[in-house]
Design a protein around this motif. Sequence first.
Motif, PDB file in Angstrom:
ATOM      1  N   TYR A   6       0.804  -1.217   0.000  1.00  0.00           N
ATOM      2  CA  TYR A   6       0.000   0.000   0.000  1.00  0.00           C
ATOM      3  C   TYR A   6       0.844   1.277   0.000  1.00  0.00           C
ATOM      4  O   TYR A   6       0.418   2.294  -0.523  1.00  0.00           O
ATOM      5  N   PHE A   7       2.010   1.223   0.616  1.00  0.00           N
ATOM      6  CA  PHE A   7       2.754   2.454   0.850  1.00  0.00           C
ATOM      7  C   PHE A   7       4.035   2.618   0.028  1.00  0.00           C
ATOM      8  O   PHE A   7       4.450   3.744  -0.218  1.00  0.00           O
ATOM      9  N   VAL A   8       4.675   1.543  -0.364  1.00  0.00           N
ATOM     10  CA  VAL A   8       5.996   1.677  -0.971  1.00  0.00           C
ATOM     11  C   VAL A   8       5.934   1.907  -2.471  1.00  0.00           C
ATOM     12  O   VAL A   8       6.525   2.850  -2.979  1.00  0.00           O
ATOM     13  N   GLY A   9       5.217   1.044  -3.190  1.00  0.00           N
ATOM     14  CA  GLY A   9       5.146   1.202  -4.641  1.00  0.00           C
ATOM     15  C   GLY A   9       4.635   2.570  -5.049  1.00  0.00           C
ATOM     16  O   GLY A   9       5.090   3.150  -6.033  1.00  0.00           O
ATOM     17  N   SER A  10       3.714   3.109  -4.277  1.00  0.00           N
ATOM     18  CA  SER A  10       3.137   4.425  -4.587  1.00  0.00           C
ATOM     19  C   SER A  10       3.976   5.582  -4.065  1.00  0.00           C
ATOM     20  O   SER A  10       3.611   6.734  -4.266  1.00  0.00           O
ATOM     21  N   LEU A  11       5.069   5.270  -3.387  1.00  0.00           N
ATOM     22  CA  LEU A  11       5.883   6.279  -2.703  1.00  0.00           C
ATOM     23  C   LEU A  11       5.033   7.029  -1.681  1.00  0.00           C
ATOM     24  O   LEU A  11       5.192   8.226  -1.469  1.00  0.00           O
TER      25      LEU A  11
END
Length: 174
Positions: free
Chosen positions: A25-30
């Motif tokens: 939820y948080f990393v790929g989208s920065l």
Amino acid sequence: MIVRKAIEDANIPFTYVSANCFAGYFVGSLSQLETLIPPKDKVRIYGDGNAKVVYMDEDDIATYAIKAIDDPRTLNRTLYLRPPENVLSQGQLVEIWERLSGKKLEKIYIPGEDFLASMKGMDYVAQAGMGHFYHIFYEGCLTNFEIGEDGEEASNLYPEVKYTRMDEYLKIFL
């Protein structure tokens, strides 16, 4: 908190796992809202982008939770997942992506007051989600405290676990 208190009052053995920010939820989208993939041109930075966050791959969360199930060191305690190389600010996460992708993103800094004002008119559920973002990225609530006597840090208890670093995780988006 009501369930937690009931568990403890009933003397039911427990181990709470504080898993922090799931990479999916948080990393790929920065850490961008409303998407799961990296932005192409612009990235919204919450505050100054320096609040420390703990990003965790979901498989690693499961690994630590399974290890803690029958470990007497975690009985009636909280297991905090805070492997040191995954304690990063949003700014650091963006820098890692820029290095891996070879592309600089335009950074749009959002002051806390503006972030909070953007919640006006949202329904309760949306406000709750945005409130979590605020606590994480503006107040640093995942890392702004020391783990006390009632807790353990997972990577210290289980140093054999080869947890996923976020630079490795981001490579799936290249």
